[in-house]
Design a protein around this motif. Structure first.
Motif, PDB file in Angstrom:
ATOM      1  N   ARG A 141       0.799  -1.226   0.000  1.00  0.00           N
ATOM      2  CA  ARG A 141       0.000   0.000   0.000  1.00  0.00           C
ATOM      3  C   ARG A 141       0.833   1.279   0.000  1.00  0.00           C
ATOM      4  O   ARG A 141       0.295   2.356  -0.176  1.00  0.00           O
ATOM      5  N   GLY A 142       2.121   1.175   0.207  1.00  0.00           N
ATOM      6  CA  GLY A 142       2.987   2.356   0.186  1.00  0.00           C
ATOM      7  C   GLY A 142       4.023   2.221  -0.905  1.00  0.00           C
ATOM      8  O   GLY A 142       4.104   1.195  -1.579  1.00  0.00           O
ATOM      9  N   ALA A 143       4.807   3.256  -1.076  1.00  0.00           N
ATOM     10  CA  ALA A 143       5.922   3.197  -2.017  1.00  0.00           C
ATOM     11  C   ALA A 143       6.984   2.268  -1.448  1.00  0.00           C
ATOM     12  O   ALA A 143       6.918   1.867  -0.280  1.00  0.00           O
ATOM     13  N   ASN A 144       7.963   1.918  -2.261  1.00  0.00           N
ATOM     14  CA  ASN A 144       9.069   1.098  -1.773  1.00  0.00           C
ATOM     15  C   ASN A 144      10.369   1.571  -2.413  1.00  0.00           C
ATOM     16  O   ASN A 144      10.349   2.316  -3.403  1.00  0.00           O
ATOM     17  N   PRO A 145      11.507   1.204  -1.857  1.00  0.00           N
ATOM     18  CA  PRO A 145      12.782   1.694  -2.373  1.00  0.00           C
ATOM     19  C   PRO A 145      13.017   1.388  -3.852  1.00  0.00           C
ATOM     20  O   PRO A 145      13.638   2.196  -4.550  1.00  0.00           O
ATOM     21  N   GLU A 146      12.527   0.264  -4.339  1.00  0.00           N
ATOM     22  CA  GLU A 146      12.736  -0.060  -5.747  1.00  0.00           C
ATOM     23  C   GLU A 146      11.962   0.896  -6.655  1.00  0.00           C
ATOM     24  O   GLU A 146      12.443   1.252  -7.735  1.00  0.00           O
ATOM     25  N   GLU A 147      10.769   1.323  -6.233  1.00  0.00           N
ATOM     26  CA  GLU A 147      10.026   2.325  -7.000  1.00  0.00           C
ATOM     27  C   GLU A 147      10.806   3.632  -7.075  1.00  0.00           C
ATOM     28  O   GLU A 147      10.891   4.261  -8.134  1.00  0.00           O
ATOM     29  N   LEU A 148      11.358   4.037  -5.945  1.00  0.00           N
ATOM     30  CA  LEU A 148      12.120   5.282  -5.912  1.00  0.00           C
ATOM     31  C   LEU A 148      13.375   5.168  -6.771  1.00  0.00           C
ATOM     32  O   LEU A 148      13.725   6.097  -7.511  1.00  0.00           O
ATOM     33  N   PHE A 149      14.047   4.039  -6.691  1.00  0.00           N
ATOM     34  CA  PHE A 149      15.244   3.807  -7.498  1.00  0.00           C
ATOM     35  C   PHE A 149      14.907   3.839  -8.984  1.00  0.00           C
ATOM     36  O   PHE A 149      15.589   4.496  -9.779  1.00  0.00           O
ATOM     37  N   SER A 150      13.851   3.132  -9.389  1.00  0.00           N
ATOM     38  CA  SER A 150      13.505   3.076 -10.811  1.00  0.00           C
ATOM     39  C   SER A 150      13.090   4.452 -11.330  1.00  0.00           C
ATOM     40  O   SER A 150      13.429   4.818 -12.461  1.00  0.00           O
ATOM     41  N   ALA A 151      12.394   5.237 -10.519  1.00  0.00           N
ATOM     42  CA  ALA A 151      11.974   6.586 -10.934  1.00  0.00           C
ATOM     43  C   ALA A 151      13.190   7.494 -11.114  1.00  0.00           C
ATOM     44  O   ALA A 151      13.313   8.195 -12.132  1.00  0.00           O
ATOM     45  N   GLY A 152      14.086   7.493 -10.152  1.00  0.00           N
ATOM     46  CA  GLY A 152      15.277   8.319 -10.254  1.00  0.00           C
ATOM     47  C   GLY A 152      16.152   7.904 -11.413  1.00  0.00           C
ATOM     48  O   GLY A 152      16.679   8.740 -12.160  1.00  0.00           O
ATOM     49  N   TYR A 153      16.325   6.603 -11.593  1.00  0.00           N
ATOM     50  CA  TYR A 153      17.160   6.073 -12.669  1.00  0.00           C
ATOM     51  C   TYR A 153      16.572   6.463 -14.025  1.00  0.00           C
ATOM     52  O   TYR A 153      17.289   6.914 -14.928  1.00  0.00           O
ATOM     53  N   ALA A 154      15.257   6.311 -14.193  1.00  0.00           N
ATOM     54  CA  ALA A 154      14.615   6.631 -15.474  1.00  0.00           C
ATOM     55  C   ALA A 154      14.799   8.104 -15.829  1.00  0.00           C
ATOM     56  O   ALA A 154      15.145   8.455 -16.960  1.00  0.00           O
ATOM     57  N   CYS A 166      25.373   7.902 -17.981  1.00  0.00           N
ATOM     58  CA  CYS A 166      24.416   8.157 -16.901  1.00  0.00           C
ATOM     59  C   CYS A 166      25.042   7.889 -15.526  1.00  0.00           C
ATOM     60  O   CYS A 166      25.616   6.819 -15.298  1.00  0.00           O
ATOM     61  N   PRO A 167      24.937   8.840 -14.588  1.00  0.00           N
ATOM     62  CA  PRO A 167      25.495   8.627 -13.254  1.00  0.00           C
ATOM     63  C   PRO A 167      24.930   7.394 -12.529  1.00  0.00           C
ATOM     64  O   PRO A 167      25.662   6.716 -11.818  1.00  0.00           O
ATOM     65  N   TYR A 168      23.657   7.081 -12.723  1.00  0.00           N
ATOM     66  CA  TYR A 168      23.091   5.881 -12.095  1.00  0.00           C
ATOM     67  C   TYR A 168      23.733   4.638 -12.686  1.00  0.00           C
ATOM     68  O   TYR A 168      24.054   3.689 -11.957  1.00  0.00           O
ATOM     69  N   SER A 169      23.906   4.618 -14.002  1.00  0.00           N
ATOM     70  CA  SER A 169      24.528   3.459 -14.645  1.00  0.00           C
ATOM     71  C   SER A 169      25.963   3.296 -14.175  1.00  0.00           C
ATOM     72  O   SER A 169      26.416   2.180 -13.900  1.00  0.00           O
ATOM     73  N   LYS A 170      26.690   4.414 -14.086  1.00  0.00           N
ATOM     74  CA  LYS A 170      28.072   4.339 -13.632  1.00  0.00           C
ATOM     75  C   LYS A 170      28.145   3.890 -12.177  1.00  0.00           C
ATOM     76  O   LYS A 170      29.020   3.098 -11.817  1.00  0.00           O
ATOM     77  N   ALA A 171      27.229   4.357 -11.344  1.00  0.00           N
ATOM     78  CA  ALA A 171      27.249   3.996  -9.928  1.00  0.00           C
ATOM     79  C   ALA A 171      26.947   2.522  -9.702  1.00  0.00           C
ATOM     80  O   ALA A 171      27.435   1.923  -8.746  1.00  0.00           O
ATOM     81  N   THR A 172      26.152   1.938 -10.574  1.00  0.00           N
ATOM     82  CA  THR A 172      25.739   0.547 -10.376  1.00  0.00           C
ATOM     83  C   THR A 172      26.525  -0.433 -11.254  1.00  0.00           C
ATOM     84  O   THR A 172      26.338  -1.646 -11.118  1.00  0.00           O
ATOM     85  N   LYS A 173      27.386   0.081 -12.116  1.00  0.00           N
ATOM     86  CA  LYS A 173      28.159  -0.775 -13.028  1.00  0.00           C
ATOM     87  C   LYS A 173      28.955  -1.808 -12.228  1.00  0.00           C
ATOM     88  O   LYS A 173      29.681  -1.485 -11.302  1.00  0.00           O
ATOM     89  N   GLY A 174      28.782  -3.072 -12.609  1.00  0.00           N
ATOM     90  CA  GLY A 174      29.490  -4.149 -11.929  1.00  0.00           C
ATOM     91  C   GLY A 174      28.844  -4.589 -10.627  1.00  0.00           C
ATOM     92  O   GLY A 174      29.276  -5.546 -10.009  1.00  0.00           O
ATOM     93  N   ASN A 175      27.792  -3.893 -10.222  1.00  0.00           N
ATOM     94  CA  ASN A 175      27.120  -4.214  -8.961  1.00  0.00           C
ATOM     95  C   ASN A 175      25.724  -4.795  -9.166  1.00  0.00           C
ATOM     96  O   ASN A 175      25.234  -5.497  -8.287  1.00  0.00           O
ATOM     97  N   ILE A 176      25.086  -4.453 -10.264  1.00  0.00           N
ATOM     98  CA  ILE A 176      23.777  -5.029 -10.579  1.00  0.00           C
ATOM     99  C   ILE A 176      23.749  -5.396 -12.055  1.00  0.00           C
ATOM    100  O   ILE A 176      24.486  -4.830 -12.865  1.00  0.00           O
ATOM    101  N   ALA A 177      22.901  -6.333 -12.399  1.00  0.00           N
ATOM    102  CA  ALA A 177      22.728  -6.716 -13.794  1.00  0.00           C
ATOM    103  C   ALA A 177      21.846  -5.680 -14.491  1.00  0.00           C
ATOM    104  O   ALA A 177      20.819  -5.274 -13.948  1.00  0.00           O
ATOM    105  N   HIS A 178      22.276  -5.249 -15.678  1.00  0.00           N
ATOM    106  CA  HIS A 178      21.525  -4.287 -16.482  1.00  0.00           C
ATOM    107  C   HIS A 178      21.200  -4.897 -17.838  1.00  0.00           C
ATOM    108  O   HIS A 178      21.999  -5.659 -18.361  1.00  0.00           O
ATOM    109  N   THR A 179      20.072  -4.512 -18.376  1.00  0.00           N
ATOM    110  CA  THR A 179      19.816  -4.699 -19.802  1.00  0.00           C
ATOM    111  C   THR A 179      19.400  -3.345 -20.333  1.00  0.00           C
ATOM    112  O   THR A 179      18.748  -2.564 -19.633  1.00  0.00           O
TER     113      THR A 179
END
Length: 143
Positions: free
Chosen positions: A44-57, A125-138
């Protein structure tokens, strides 16, 4: 990495973290947080993944526009970036990990150029650079 910081913002989480509240220092973000149903919460509330995806987009679309401008490529006004963030069990350490699927829509653009600009934005992208090697991206581009 060396960064000449131009802007800083703080946010504070209270309560139970994923089941609590978060507020930014300037007060523009004030959200109650609840884990999604898939993680045992009410959803029923927001969650960290929603905030992450919004900022990243938002960040990725800005990077896409700047990379294209610097390359002399016109980006359509109706271009969009959708980031789908996922969280799940990290199979290496038995904790949790994130994934990010980045979908770039560049209506009317040549597919090869769209792919090239999307990949260049991913490198910029700063988000891409910050997460490079730490999360899987497509990264996929559609025209």
């Amino acid at each position: 990495m060396s960064v000449e910081v131009a802007y800083r913002v703080s946010s504070t989480a209270t309560g139970g973290g994923r089941d609590g509240h978060v507020e930014s220092g300037p007060g523009r973000v004030k959200l109650d947080l609840q884990p999604p149903v898939e993680l045992g919460g009410s959803g029923r509330g927001a969650n960290p993944e929603e905030l992450f995806s919004a900022g990243y987009a938002a960040c990725f679309l800005g990077a896409l526009r700047l990379v294209a401008k610097n390359a002399g490529v016109a980006i359509p006004d109706d271009a969009t970036v959708t980031v789908t963030a996922g969280i799940g069990k990290d199979l290496v350490d038995n904790g949790f990990g994130l994934v990010a699927d980045i979908a770039v829509s560049l209506p009317g653009m040549n597919q090869a150029k769209a792919d090239e600009i999307a990949q260049a934005a991913h490198g910029f992208c700063p988000y891409s650079k910050a997460t490079k090697g730490n999360i899987a991206h497509t990264v996929t581009a559609t025209v």
